[in-house]
Design a protein around this motif. Structure first.
Motif, PDB file in Angstrom:
ATOM      1  N   PRO A  57       0.730  -1.322  -0.153  1.00 51.28           N
ATOM      2  CA  PRO A  57      -0.134   0.072  -0.108  1.00 51.28           C
ATOM      3  C   PRO A  57       0.844   1.224   0.036  1.00 51.28           C
ATOM      4  N   SER A  58       0.323   2.329  -0.680  1.00 50.79           N
ATOM      5  CA  SER A  58       1.241   3.441  -0.671  1.00 50.79           C
ATOM      6  C   SER A  58       1.110   4.289   0.705  1.00 50.79           C
ATOM      7  N   GLU A  59       0.108   4.042   1.388  1.00 52.08           N
ATOM      8  CA  GLU A  59       0.039   4.492   2.566  1.00 52.08           C
ATOM      9  C   GLU A  59      -0.806   3.650   3.633  1.00 52.08           C
ATOM     10  N   GLY A  60      -0.385   3.923   4.903  1.00 48.95           N
ATOM     11  CA  GLY A  60      -1.448   3.114   5.779  1.00 48.95           C
ATOM     12  C   GLY A  60      -2.234   3.760   6.784  1.00 48.95           C
ATOM     13  N   VAL A  61      -2.204   5.167   6.585  1.00 50.68           N
ATOM     14  CA  VAL A  61      -2.829   6.172   7.664  1.00 50.68           C
ATOM     15  C   VAL A  61      -3.716   6.994   6.706  1.00 50.68           C
ATOM     16  N   TRP A  62      -4.819   7.066   7.212  1.00 52.41           N
ATOM     17  CA  TRP A  62      -5.718   7.998   6.516  1.00 52.41           C
ATOM     18  C   TRP A  62      -6.315   9.025   7.478  1.00 52.41           C
ATOM     19  N   HIS A  63      -6.423  10.101   7.318  1.00 48.77           N
ATOM     20  CA  HIS A  63      -6.938  11.198   8.399  1.00 48.77           C
ATOM     21  C   HIS A  63      -8.503  11.703   8.151  1.00 48.77           C
ATOM     22  N   LEU A  64      -9.201  11.653   9.198  1.00 49.31           N
ATOM     23  CA  LEU A  64     -10.476  11.863   9.298  1.00 49.31           C
ATOM     24  C   LEU A  64     -10.699  13.275  10.195  1.00 49.31           C
ATOM     25  N   GLY A  65     -10.454  14.356   9.480  1.00 49.20           N
ATOM     26  CA  GLY A  65     -10.320  15.607  10.022  1.00 49.20           C
ATOM     27  C   GLY A  65      -8.743  15.583  10.581  1.00 49.20           C
ATOM     28  N   PHE A  66      -8.854  15.853  11.878  1.00 47.15           N
ATOM     29  CA  PHE A  66      -7.336  15.651  12.820  1.00 47.15           C
ATOM     30  C   PHE A  66      -7.027  14.401  13.215  1.00 47.15           C
ATOM     31  N   ILE A  67      -8.167  13.262  12.874  1.00 50.90           N
ATOM     32  CA  ILE A  67      -8.076  12.043  13.712  1.00 50.90           C
ATOM     33  C   ILE A  67      -7.521  11.170  12.720  1.00 50.90           C
ATOM     34  N   PRO A  68      -6.144  10.540  13.112  1.00 46.25           N
ATOM     35  CA  PRO A  68      -5.612   9.481  12.120  1.00 46.25           C
ATOM     36  C   PRO A  68      -6.386   8.304  12.151  1.00 46.25           C
TER      37      PRO A  68
END
Length: 309
Positions: free
Chosen positions: A9-20
């Motif tokens: 995966p290119s990334e393993g963290v997504w952000h919901l506003g300021f919440i990772p």
């Protein structure tokens, strides 16, 4: 470049506003939820009360997470402490960066479950046999968190299912690696299914099904661990003894211990408490009619003399 491969995966963290929102954590949460759901069904099929496993799981999960991280930090201490440390000591608390060991999780999680079983007056061995397949399936799910973190990969390979690892995570451009996370995930899923079938076919009580889980898992973990190239126990190399990695020696010890336990308890057939005496009604156990007991349970009960211990 091979025609087939497994991309990371290119990334393993997504952000919901300021919440990772971390994929690693989501995989573990999904594993825990599925494990509790399956264990509840198995416990009720055995005659236990609804909600028992959910209650026991709370201290089990809390203790298990602490144990999982402790084992990782203890065996990989040079990453966080000492002159060659590559991470600040406080980052040993950052479980979302990876580093949760099943060895520590089962050991300390087992203590949490023992305390809960003792308080409720239940047999720990009965609970252990109930949750054994769930632990295997949970591991199969949780291992995908390693995929998102681009960790737990093996040596270079030319196989069509080789895994891409970017340079930021120790990989080299154009080189594919054994997806050991996938090997272990598939092994654990097959083990979980095998444990369910073995529990139905044979009378595996008094912790014997759990011991079978330990033997099966460590058998697979030994050869999968041998493919890994990540530096467990060291900063730039894995700590080995007689050319075997730390986790391989742990696998050997636990595998032998599981076999010894299976042999020692092979004839044990005393009653296990799945419903506390204070909760029994009309002199019998409060079974869940929606999930009748396993045939193995019925077979064991017919062999047992009335009033046996």
């Amino acid at each position: 470049m091979p025609l087939a491969l497994i991309p990371s995966p290119s990334e393993g963290v997504w952000h919901l506003g300021f919440i990772p929102i971390r994929a690693y954590a989501l995989c573990f949460i999904l594993a825990i939820v599925f494990g509790i759901w399956l264990s509840e069904r198995r416990w009720r099929a055995r005659g236990g009360e609804k909600g028992t496993i959910s209650d026991i799981a709370v201290p089990g999960v809390v203790f298990g997470l602490i144990g999982a991280r402790l084992y990782h930090v203890i065996t990989d201490w040079q990453t966080y402490f000492g002159p060659r440390a590559i991470k600040e000591p406080y980052r040993a608390l950052f479980i979302w960066e990876g580093g949760l060991s099943i060895w520590g999780a089962v050991a300390l999680g087992g203590i949490g479950m023992w305390l809960a079983c003792r308080r409720r007056g239940l047999s720990l061995s009965a609970v252990a046999d109930t949750v054994a397949p769930s632990i295997a399936f949970g591991q199969a799910i949780a291992r995908w968190g390693n995929w998102f973190n681009q960790e737990l990969y093996g040596s270079p390979t030319t196989l069509p299912w080789g895994l891409e690892i970017d340079q930021a995570h120790g990989g080299q451009w154009g080189v594919l690696y054994h997806p050991t996370f996938l090997y272990e995930s598939l092994w654990d899923a097959a083990l979980g299914l095998g444990l369910i079938l073995a529990g139905r076919r044979f009378t595996l009580r008094h912790g014997r099904l759990f011991a079978l889980y330990v033997a099966g898992y460590t058998f697979g973990r030994f050869w999968i661990e041998g493919l890994r190239i990540d530096p467990v126990g060291g900063v730039d190399h894995a700590v080995t003894f007689l050319e075997l990695r730390i986790n391989q020696w742990t696998s050997i010890v636990l595998f032998v211990g599981a076999l010894v336990y299976l042999w020692v308890t092979r004839d044990k057939d005393t009653e296990e408490i799945v419903v506390p005496a204070s909760h029994k009604q009309d002199g019998g156990e409060t079974a869940d009619l929606a999930h009748p007991a396993d045939p193995a349970d019925a077979k064991e009960d017919t062999r047992r003399a009335p009033g046996g211990s």
